[in-house]
Design an enzyme around this catalytic site. Structure first.
Site, PDB file in Angstrom:
ATOM      1  N   SER A  94       0.836  -1.194   0.000  1.00 12.16           N
ATOM      2  CA  SER A  94       0.000   0.000   0.000  1.00 12.16           C
ATOM      3  C   SER A  94       0.874   1.248   0.000  1.00 12.16           C
ATOM      4  O   SER A  94       2.049   1.189  -0.365  1.00 12.16           O
ATOM      5  CB  SER A  94      -0.942  -0.039   1.207  1.00 12.16           C
ATOM      6  OG  SER A  94      -1.937   0.954   1.089  1.00 12.16           O
ATOM      7  N   ASN A  95       0.328   2.379   0.389  1.00  9.06           N
ATOM      8  CA  ASN A  95       1.077   3.634   0.424  1.00  9.06           C
ATOM      9  C   ASN A  95       0.575   4.482   1.588  1.00  9.06           C
ATOM     10  O   ASN A  95      -0.329   4.079   2.307  1.00  9.06           O
ATOM     11  CB  ASN A  95       0.940   4.366  -0.923  1.00  9.06           C
ATOM     12  CG  ASN A  95      -0.500   4.678  -1.244  1.00  9.06           C
ATOM     13  OD1 ASN A  95      -1.141   5.479  -0.571  1.00  9.06           O
ATOM     14  ND2 ASN A  95      -1.046   4.001  -2.257  1.00  9.06           N
ATOM     15  N   HIS A  96       1.173   5.661   1.752  1.00  9.74           N
ATOM     16  CA  HIS A  96       0.901   6.478   2.943  1.00  9.74           C
ATOM     17  C   HIS A  96      -0.314   7.391   2.832  1.00  9.74           C
ATOM     18  O   HIS A  96      -0.487   8.266   3.674  1.00  9.74           O
ATOM     19  CB  HIS A  96       2.125   7.334   3.266  1.00  9.74           C
ATOM     20  CG  HIS A  96       3.300   6.542   3.740  1.00  9.74           C
ATOM     21  ND1 HIS A  96       3.266   5.798   4.892  1.00  9.74           N
ATOM     22  CD2 HIS A  96       4.526   6.351   3.208  1.00  9.74           C
ATOM     23  CE1 HIS A  96       4.436   5.202   5.059  1.00  9.74           C
ATOM     24  NE2 HIS A  96       5.216   5.525   4.044  1.00  9.74           N
TER      25      HIS A  96
END
Ligand code: C5P
Length: 219
Positions: free
Chosen positions: A29-31
């Site tokens: 995923s990502n932030h």
């Protein structure tokens, strides 16, 4: 507060990250916090729009009054957006969609073994680019979160995805990007015009985006 200048308009917003499973317990995923997308949804609601929010997994509450559809993966977000975009006048794609997913998701937890582990990734559908091909007279707004060559990359995306406006976001700047409550963005329109905004709350940025969308819509 711009009273009710979005009355009668239907706005579709994507927000948050997507989560791409590796095995039953892990994901890529990502932030993305979802704050910017949720702020766009909230601002549109405040201005009288009918809002649908298609959101990846985040830890914030959606604005009251939005129709909320929670998704996890890019493919799920793609399917939800493609089946609903037809009803909307304005589509604002704020989600940080994962570009790739695992070619195959392991059915069982992957056990630790060798010194190296290789995951094979395949490309996810580009929701914004696909919408750009079918949008008709709908207004399509995207985001471009960059660490390098902000304006060049944003302008390329605006053109290649057939967007009406792109919000260029230098995620390396203090007070901008993931997780924080403020953002520093440049709004670039299809006609090449550009508005450089100072550091603002994400709510403030959301309202400026909606101001420009309305001016595009009203010619
Ligand atoms: O190409 P890039 O991912 O940087 O483009 C960002 C814009 O495209 C954002 O508006 C994002 O929401 C949208 N996007 C999308 N589907 C993808 C990748 C990006 O809708 N698979």
């Amino acid at each position: 507060n711009k009273s009710n200048d979005y009355e009668g308009l239907k706005v579709l917003v994507t927000a948050g990250p997507t989560r791409e499973p590796i095995d039953p317990v892990r994901y890529i995923s990502n932030h993305s916090s979802g704050k910017m997308g949720y702020a766009v949804a909230k601002a549109a609601l405040e201005r009288g729009a009918c809002v649908k929010l298609v959101t990846g997994p985040v830890n914030i509450a959606p604005p009251p009054g939005a129709e909320v559809v929670c998704v996890t993966t890019a493919v799920e977000m793609h399917n939800e957006v493609m089946k609903s975009y037809g009803d909307f006048d304005i589509i604002v794609m704020v989600a940080a969609v994962a570009d790739y997913r695992c070619a195959s998701v392991a059915e069982r937890k992957i056990k630790k073994s060798g010194e190296k582990l290789t995951l094979e990734l395949v490309k996810n559908p580009d929701i914004a680019a696909e919408l750009g091909k079918v949008k008709g007279s709908r207004i399509l707004v995207g985001f471009s979160a960059e660490t390098d060559n902000l304006l060049e990359n944003a302008a390329l995306k605006l053109a290649s995805k057939n967007m009406d406006m792109i919000v260029a976001n230098d995620v390396t700047m203090e007070g901008a990007g993931f997780g924080v409550d403020t953002n520093i963005v440049k709004l670039i329109k299809r006609d090449g015009s550009r508005i450089d905004l100072p550091v603002m709350s994400k709510e403030g940025v959301a309202h400026r985006i909606l101001d420009e969308v309305l001016s595009i819509k009203n010619g």
